[in-house]
Design a protein around this motif. Structure first.
Motif, PDB file in Angstrom:
ATOM      1  N   PHE A  87      21.051  53.521  72.180  1.00 35.55           N
ATOM      2  CA  PHE A  87      22.318  54.144  72.570  1.00 35.55           C
ATOM      3  C   PHE A  87      22.947  53.484  73.807  1.00 35.55           C
ATOM      4  N   LYS A  88      22.105  52.811  74.591  1.00 34.55           N
ATOM      5  CA  LYS A  88      22.672  51.965  75.650  1.00 34.55           C
ATOM      6  C   LYS A  88      23.471  50.844  74.972  1.00 34.55           C
ATOM      7  N   GLY A  89      22.889  50.304  73.909  1.00 29.54           N
ATOM      8  CA  GLY A  89      23.569  49.247  73.143  1.00 29.54           C
ATOM      9  C   GLY A  89      24.873  49.751  72.536  1.00 29.54           C
ATOM     10  N   VAL A  90      24.862  50.997  72.008  1.00 29.97           N
ATOM     11  CA  VAL A  90      26.087  51.559  71.412  1.00 29.97           C
ATOM     12  C   VAL A  90      27.163  51.683  72.492  1.00 29.97           C
ATOM     13  N   LEU A  91      26.780  52.236  73.657  1.00 31.36           N
ATOM     14  CA  LEU A  91      27.759  52.444  74.726  1.00 31.36           C
ATOM     15  C   LEU A  91      28.338  51.101  75.203  1.00 31.36           C
ATOM     16  N   GLU A  92      27.466  50.128  75.410  1.00 28.46           N
ATOM     17  CA  GLU A  92      27.947  48.815  75.885  1.00 28.46           C
ATOM     18  C   GLU A  92      28.871  48.165  74.848  1.00 28.46           C
ATOM     19  N   HIS A  93      28.502  48.344  73.577  1.00 29.93           N
ATOM     20  CA  HIS A  93      29.346  47.778  72.527  1.00 29.93           C
ATOM     21  C   HIS A  93      30.719  48.449  72.529  1.00 29.93           C
ATOM     22  N   GLU A  94      30.732  49.768  72.654  1.00 30.32           N
ATOM     23  CA  GLU A  94      32.021  50.484  72.658  1.00 30.32           C
ATOM     24  C   GLU A  94      32.873  50.100  73.877  1.00 30.32           C
ATOM     25  N   GLN A  95      32.223  49.850  74.996  1.00 31.87           N
ATOM     26  CA  GLN A  95      32.986  49.426  76.178  1.00 31.87           C
ATOM     27  C   GLN A  95      33.657  48.078  75.929  1.00 31.87           C
ATOM     28  N   LYS A  96      32.947  47.201  75.204  1.00 27.91           N
ATOM     29  CA  LYS A  96      33.550  45.900  74.861  1.00 27.91           C
ATOM     30  C   LYS A  96      34.737  46.088  73.908  1.00 27.91           C
ATOM     31  N   ILE A  97      34.575  47.011  72.953  1.00 31.95           N
ATOM     32  CA  ILE A  97      35.674  47.259  72.005  1.00 31.95           C
ATOM     33  C   ILE A  97      36.880  47.846  72.747  1.00 31.95           C
ATOM     34  N   THR A  98      36.623  48.744  73.695  1.00 31.39           N
ATOM     35  CA  THR A  98      37.730  49.308  74.482  1.00 31.39           C
ATOM     36  C   THR A  98      38.485  48.190  75.194  1.00 31.39           C
ATOM     37  N   ALA A  99      37.744  47.246  75.779  1.00 31.11           N
ATOM     38  CA  ALA A  99      38.383  46.133  76.494  1.00 31.11           C
ATOM     39  C   ALA A  99      39.229  45.300  75.520  1.00 31.11           C
ATOM     40  N   ALA A 100      38.714  45.106  74.305  1.00 29.24           N
ATOM     41  CA  ALA A 100      39.455  44.316  73.310  1.00 29.24           C
ATOM     42  C   ALA A 100      40.739  45.039  72.899  1.00 29.24           C
ATOM     43  N   ILE A 101      40.656  46.365  72.722  1.00 30.55           N
ATOM     44  CA  ILE A 101      41.847  47.156  72.348  1.00 30.55           C
ATOM     45  C   ILE A 101      42.872  47.100  73.492  1.00 30.55           C
ATOM     46  N   ASN A 102      42.383  47.215  74.716  1.00 32.63           N
ATOM     47  CA  ASN A 102      43.299  47.147  75.867  1.00 32.63           C
ATOM     48  C   ASN A 102      44.010  45.800  75.928  1.00 32.63           C
ATOM     49  N   ASP A 103      43.278  44.715  75.644  1.00 28.63           N
ATOM     50  CA  ASP A 103      43.893  43.378  75.622  1.00 28.63           C
ATOM     51  C   ASP A 103      44.986  43.290  74.550  1.00 28.63           C
ATOM     52  N   LEU A 104      44.672  43.880  73.388  1.00 24.63           N
ATOM     53  CA  LEU A 104      45.656  43.865  72.297  1.00 24.63           C
ATOM     54  C   LEU A 104      46.918  44.619  72.711  1.00 24.63           C
ATOM     55  N   TYR A 105      46.707  45.750  73.362  1.00 28.12           N
ATOM     56  CA  TYR A 105      47.850  46.577  73.786  1.00 28.12           C
ATOM     57  C   TYR A 105      48.702  45.800  74.799  1.00 28.12           C
ATOM     58  N   ALA A 106      48.023  45.144  75.732  1.00 29.92           N
ATOM     59  CA  ALA A 106      48.747  44.363  76.745  1.00 29.92           C
ATOM     60  C   ALA A 106      49.572  43.263  76.068  1.00 29.92           C
ATOM     61  N   GLN A 107      48.992  42.651  75.049  1.00 30.16           N
ATOM     62  CA  GLN A 107      49.728  41.611  74.317  1.00 30.16           C
ATOM     63  C   GLN A 107      50.941  42.202  73.594  1.00 30.16           C
ATOM     64  N   ALA A 108      50.749  43.374  72.979  1.00 29.61           N
ATOM     65  CA  ALA A 108      51.860  44.023  72.261  1.00 29.61           C
ATOM     66  C   ALA A 108      52.988  44.396  73.222  1.00 29.61           C
ATOM     67  N   VAL A 109      52.634  44.800  74.431  1.00 29.12           N
ATOM     68  CA  VAL A 109      53.642  45.131  75.455  1.00 29.12           C
ATOM     69  C   VAL A 109      54.393  43.855  75.838  1.00 29.12           C
TER      70      VAL A 109
END
Ligand code: FEO
Length: 161
Positions: A87-109
């Motif tokens: 579950f440490k692995g799950v949390l770290e993976h989700e944090q990476k996905i959040t960062a990727a989504i944020n990057d996408l949003y910044a690009q869309a803006v």
């Protein structure tokens, strides 16, 4: 119409969502071998959700007149350690996905792509939930110690999304 750069970035995110599905399924398979059926169930439901996330972006790319180009998914690990490690692995993976989504949003803006921004808002909200779920389970597992089996039973009650 999607810009070529946005299309490329969204295709990259489709790969990340499907790769997440594959990773969680690998974690589920590992839990099956460790007599942790509840965690396996939770992770299989999570794997299905990730597949759904990939498909959400897939449909969006098509709806916007873009082209989906699927990318390779690398082989996930086969060993994940203790329940806390998983579950440490799950949390770290989700944090990476959040960062990727944020990057996408910044690009869309940056590109004034309002439709993609609105589509991504669903993912931004979802990531809050995803990180919270992983973090809550991780904290419970740290406290559970020898009672991990009771927690495993509880996680097995997760219904399909
Ligand atoms: Fe699709 Fe768990 O982020």
């Amino acid at each position: 119409m999607l810009s070529k750069s946005m299309q490329k970035a969204l295709n990259g995110q489709i790969q990340k969502e499907f790769a997440s599905s594959y990773l969680y399924l690998a974690m589920a398979a590992y839990c099956e071998t460790k007599n942790l059926p509840g965690m396996a169930t939770w992770l299989k439901v999570q794997a299905q959700e990730e597949w759904g996330h990939g498909m959400k972006i897939y449909e969006f790319v098509n709806d916007r007149g873009g082209t989906v180009t699927l990318q390779a998914i690398e082989q996930p690990p086969a060993e994940f350690g203790s329940p806390v490690d998983i579950f440490k692995g799950v949390l770290e993976h989700e944090q990476k996905i959040t960062a990727a989504i944020n990057d996408l949003y910044a690009q869309a803006v940056k590109e004034n792509d309002y439709a993609t921004q609105i589509m991504l808002q669903w993912f931004i909200t979802e990531q809050v939930e995803e990180e919270k779920n992983a973090s809550d389970i991780l904290e419970l597992l740290k406290m559970a110690g020898e009672h991990v089996i009771v927690l495993d039973h509880r996680l097995g009650k997760r219904g399909a999304a």
